[in-house]
Design an enzyme around this catalytic site. Structure first.
Site, PDB file in Angstrom:
ATOM      1  N   GLY A 225      -6.102   8.407  -4.400  1.00  0.00           N
ATOM      2  CA  GLY A 225      -5.347   7.833  -3.295  1.00  0.00           C
ATOM      3  C   GLY A 225      -5.060   8.905  -2.264  1.00  0.00           C
ATOM      4  O   GLY A 225      -5.776   9.897  -2.151  1.00  0.00           O
ATOM      5  N   CYS A 226      -3.980   8.740  -1.544  1.00  0.00           N
ATOM      6  CA  CYS A 226      -3.593   9.678  -0.487  1.00  0.00           C
ATOM      7  C   CYS A 226      -3.440  11.076  -1.069  1.00  0.00           C
ATOM      8  O   CYS A 226      -2.763  11.275  -2.076  1.00  0.00           O
ATOM      9  CB  CYS A 226      -2.283   9.227   0.134  1.00  0.00           C
ATOM     10  SG  CYS A 226      -1.616  10.384   1.343  1.00  0.00           S
ATOM     11  N   PHE A 227      -4.061  12.058  -0.423  1.00  0.00           N
ATOM     12  CA  PHE A 227      -3.985  13.415  -0.963  1.00  0.00           C
ATOM     13  C   PHE A 227      -2.598  14.012  -0.903  1.00  0.00           C
ATOM     14  O   PHE A 227      -2.280  14.939  -1.636  1.00  0.00           O
ATOM     15  CB  PHE A 227      -5.041  14.356  -0.392  1.00  0.00           C
ATOM     16  CG  PHE A 227      -5.251  14.385   1.093  1.00  0.00           C
ATOM     17  CD1 PHE A 227      -4.258  14.171   2.007  1.00  0.00           C
ATOM     18  CD2 PHE A 227      -6.519  14.656   1.573  1.00  0.00           C
ATOM     19  CE1 PHE A 227      -4.490  14.227   3.375  1.00  0.00           C
ATOM     20  CE2 PHE A 227      -6.778  14.721   2.944  1.00  0.00           C
ATOM     21  CZ  PHE A 227      -5.743  14.504   3.843  1.00  0.00           C
ATOM     22  N   TRP A 228      -1.722  13.496  -0.052  1.00  0.00           N
ATOM     23  CA  TRP A 228      -0.356  14.012  -0.021  1.00  0.00           C
ATOM     24  C   TRP A 228       0.313  13.816  -1.379  1.00  0.00           C
ATOM     25  O   TRP A 228       1.015  14.689  -1.867  1.00  0.00           O
ATOM     26  CB  TRP A 228       0.477  13.325   1.052  1.00  0.00           C
ATOM     27  CG  TRP A 228       0.031  13.525   2.460  1.00  0.00           C
ATOM     28  CD1 TRP A 228      -0.847  14.457   2.946  1.00  0.00           C
ATOM     29  CD2 TRP A 228       0.453  12.756   3.581  1.00  0.00           C
ATOM     30  NE1 TRP A 228      -0.985  14.311   4.297  1.00  0.00           N
ATOM     31  CE2 TRP A 228      -0.209  13.275   4.716  1.00  0.00           C
ATOM     32  CE3 TRP A 228       1.316  11.686   3.742  1.00  0.00           C
ATOM     33  CZ2 TRP A 228      -0.018  12.759   5.996  1.00  0.00           C
ATOM     34  CZ3 TRP A 228       1.505  11.164   5.017  1.00  0.00           C
ATOM     35  CH2 TRP A 228       0.845  11.703   6.126  1.00  0.00           C
TER      36      TRP A 228
END
Length: 184
Positions: free
Chosen positions: A16-19
């Protein structure tokens, strides 16, 4: 390399979102470095805006450099499979698109074998109701994400997405894997 220096390994994961993924792995004991980036697409050195279109084929990923004397690849992958949903194709929660697919991008045949073994074990345990769709492929066409994506949660903990999505994933990791959280 002298005898006092540990050998490190690198593996790249997309969940998912790398953050979110970066924020968790930044806190894992034995992980030496975490870098947000893009991998396994066809465009050379894509921008975030290009990756977001879904047309580059890239995945939002984090490159993990870890010390296998302090944490095993198996342990890293166990954390990975708890902090995201490996059963949803091209999505994590409200983040939808091929850039959010679940993926493990290996730098050796041994890593690929461990990843496949962990997936087989999770599927056999019936942890998830649906089949795991995580792709396991050799790392290809990796590039570092823009500077403002690096350590995003650390620098922006009160930003909306961070407060409501990243923060809870970090808390889940810290509760589930308390023994693996970096000290200090």
């Amino acid at each position: 390399m002298d005898s006092t220096t540990s050998r490190t390994e690198t593996i790249v994961v997309g969940g998912g979102c790398f953050w979110c993924t970066e924020a968790v792995f930044d806190r894992v004991e034995g992980v030496v470095d975490v870098e947000s980036g893009y991998s396994n697409g066809q465009t050379l050195n894509p921008s975030y805006e290009q990756v977001c279109t879904g047309r580059t084929g890239h995945n939002e990923v984090v490159k993990l450099e870890f010390d296998p004397a302090r944490i095993s690849l198996r342990e890293l992958l166990e954390i990975f499979f708890v902090i995201h949903d490996p059963t949803t194709l091209n999505r994590q929660g409200n983040d939808v698109g091929t850039q959010y697919r679940s993926g493990i991008y290996t730098t050796s045949d041994e890593q690929a074998a461990v990843a496949q073994e962990v997936i087989r074990e999770i599927e056999a345990s019936k942890t998830y109701r649906s089949p795991i769709v995580t792709e396991v492929k050799p790392l290809a066409n990796y590039s570092t994400a823009e500077a403002y994506h690096q350590d995003y949660f650390l620098h922006n903990p009160n930003q909306g997405y961070c407060a409501f999505v990243v923060g809870p994933k970090v808390e889940k990791f810290q509760k589930t894997f308390a023994a693996k959280v970096k000290k200090g």
